[in-house]
Write a protein that holds these residues in place. Structure first.
Motif, PDB file in Angstrom:
ATOM      1  N   GLU A   1      27.240  61.748  50.746  1.00 32.36           N
ATOM      2  CA  GLU A   1      26.780  63.093  51.047  1.00 32.36           C
ATOM      3  C   GLU A   1      27.851  63.816  51.863  1.00 32.36           C
ATOM      4  O   GLU A   1      28.315  63.312  52.873  1.00 32.36           O
ATOM      5  CB  GLU A   1      25.486  62.952  51.863  1.00 32.36           C
ATOM      6  CG  GLU A   1      24.808  64.205  52.208  1.00 32.36           C
ATOM      7  CD  GLU A   1      23.532  63.933  52.992  1.00 32.36           C
ATOM      8  OE1 GLU A   1      22.649  63.201  52.501  1.00 32.36           O
ATOM      9  OE2 GLU A   1      23.446  64.437  54.112  1.00 32.36           O
ATOM     10  N   LEU A   2      28.255  65.018  51.397  1.00 32.82           N
ATOM     11  CA  LEU A   2      29.238  65.810  52.133  1.00 32.82           C
ATOM     12  C   LEU A   2      28.562  66.737  53.142  1.00 32.82           C
ATOM     13  O   LEU A   2      28.983  66.835  54.288  1.00 32.82           O
ATOM     14  CB  LEU A   2      30.092  66.645  51.176  1.00 32.82           C
ATOM     15  CG  LEU A   2      30.991  65.892  50.212  1.00 32.82           C
ATOM     16  CD1 LEU A   2      31.686  66.866  49.264  1.00 32.82           C
ATOM     17  CD2 LEU A   2      32.017  65.081  50.984  1.00 32.82           C
ATOM     18  N   TYR A   3      27.536  67.446  52.674  1.00 31.60           N
ATOM     19  CA  TYR A   3      26.835  68.407  53.523  1.00 31.60           C
ATOM     20  C   TYR A   3      25.343  68.344  53.236  1.00 31.60           C
ATOM     21  O   TYR A   3      24.940  68.253  52.078  1.00 31.60           O
ATOM     22  CB  TYR A   3      27.314  69.843  53.262  1.00 31.60           C
ATOM     23  CG  TYR A   3      28.792  70.028  53.412  1.00 31.60           C
ATOM     24  CD1 TYR A   3      29.369  70.145  54.672  1.00 31.60           C
ATOM     25  CD2 TYR A   3      29.622  70.092  52.304  1.00 31.60           C
ATOM     26  CE1 TYR A   3      30.729  70.311  54.814  1.00 31.60           C
ATOM     27  CE2 TYR A   3      30.986  70.259  52.441  1.00 31.60           C
ATOM     28  CZ  TYR A   3      31.534  70.362  53.697  1.00 31.60           C
ATOM     29  OH  TYR A   3      32.880  70.520  53.829  1.00 31.60           O
ATOM     30  N   ARG A   4      24.546  68.413  54.276  1.00 34.44           N
ATOM     31  CA  ARG A   4      23.097  68.511  54.147  1.00 34.44           C
ATOM     32  C   ARG A   4      22.683  69.800  54.840  1.00 34.44           C
ATOM     33  O   ARG A   4      22.854  69.955  56.046  1.00 34.44           O
ATOM     34  CB  ARG A   4      22.403  67.321  54.796  1.00 34.44           C
ATOM     35  CG  ARG A   4      20.875  67.442  54.787  1.00 34.44           C
ATOM     36  CD  ARG A   4      20.215  66.219  55.392  1.00 34.44           C
ATOM     37  NE  ARG A   4      20.342  65.078  54.517  1.00 34.44           N
ATOM     38  CZ  ARG A   4      19.407  64.696  53.641  1.00 34.44           C
ATOM     39  NH1 ARG A   4      18.292  65.373  53.551  1.00 34.44           N
ATOM     40  NH2 ARG A   4      19.591  63.658  52.873  1.00 34.44           N
ATOM     41  N   LEU A   5      22.155  70.723  54.067  1.00 32.38           N
ATOM     42  CA  LEU A   5      21.764  72.031  54.572  1.00 32.38           C
ATOM     43  C   LEU A   5      20.242  72.091  54.565  1.00 32.38           C
ATOM     44  O   LEU A   5      19.626  72.383  53.541  1.00 32.38           O
ATOM     45  CB  LEU A   5      22.379  73.134  53.704  1.00 32.38           C
ATOM     46  CG  LEU A   5      23.890  72.994  53.498  1.00 32.38           C
ATOM     47  CD1 LEU A   5      24.389  73.930  52.430  1.00 32.38           C
ATOM     48  CD2 LEU A   5      24.629  73.213  54.802  1.00 32.38           C
ATOM     49  N   ASP A   6      19.646  71.791  55.705  1.00 34.38           N
ATOM     50  CA  ASP A   6      18.197  71.644  55.744  1.00 34.38           C
ATOM     51  C   ASP A   6      17.465  72.671  56.605  1.00 34.38           C
ATOM     52  O   ASP A   6      16.258  72.599  56.756  1.00 34.38           O
ATOM     53  CB  ASP A   6      17.811  70.244  56.198  1.00 34.38           C
ATOM     54  CG  ASP A   6      18.417  69.869  57.537  1.00 34.38           C
ATOM     55  OD1 ASP A   6      19.057  70.715  58.172  1.00 34.38           O
ATOM     56  OD2 ASP A   6      18.242  68.709  57.940  1.00 34.38           O
ATOM     57  N   SER A   7      18.179  73.652  57.148  1.00 39.35           N
ATOM     58  CA  SER A   7      17.507  74.620  58.011  1.00 39.35           C
ATOM     59  C   SER A   7      17.650  76.060  57.508  1.00 39.35           C
ATOM     60  O   SER A   7      17.397  76.991  58.246  1.00 39.35           O
ATOM     61  CB  SER A   7      18.072  74.513  59.430  1.00 39.35           C
ATOM     62  OG  SER A   7      19.445  74.845  59.417  1.00 39.35           O
TER      63      SER A   7
END
Length: 150
Positions: free
Chosen positions: A41-47
């Motif tokens: 996983e490179l980026y997790r955009l959860d917000s």
């Protein structure tokens, strides 16, 4: 957790030109950018999305993506910095799903519905969110239940 487990049965993927992997728009309001070469996983955009994400589309150069959300907003996101660069609230007023795609010239094309469930097409300038044309025009087949794929 790997890509297969993260995507699950209902996940979908979009490939971006600026990354080595897919971006799955998620039912859990999360967008994840993967490197498929390493399955990391490179980026997790959860917000950034308070509700279901209907659609994600990469910009022409792969530096940004736009998303259409159930909250009726279209967002432009810089995944590397993890920020929403621009947002258009209530891009389409209807309750049905909408779609959004980046065009080669940087504008955003959306399909959605008005409150009376008539299909709408819109072409947006993301700098000013000025509407260029089409919004509110009735489209042939506008009563179908699908959101239309731009």
């Amino acid at each position: 957790m790997g890509m297969a487990e993260e995507l699950g049965e209902g996940g979908s993927c979009l490939w971006g030109s600026g990354f080595d992997g897919p971006v799955p728009p998620g039912c859990d309001n999360v967008v994840i950018v993967w490197n498929v070469g390493t399955a990391k996983e490179l980026y997790r955009l959860d917000s950034m999305h308070p509700d279901l994400i209907y659609d994600v589309s990469w910009s022409h150069n792969g530096s940004l993506f736009c998303s259409a959300c159930k909250d009726k907003s279209v967002r432009i996101v810089d995944p590397r910095r993890g920020v929403v660069v621009a947002e258009k609230e209530r891009a389409h007023e209807g309750a049905r799903p909408m779609r959004a795609i980046f065009l080669a010239d940087g504008k955003i094309f959306t399909t959605g519905f008005c409150r009376m469930s008539e299909r709408q097409l819109a072409l947006w300038d993301p700098v000013s969110w000025g509407l260029n044309r089409y919004r509110g025009q009735r489209c042939p087949g506008g009563e179908s239940s699908g959101c239309g794929v731009p």
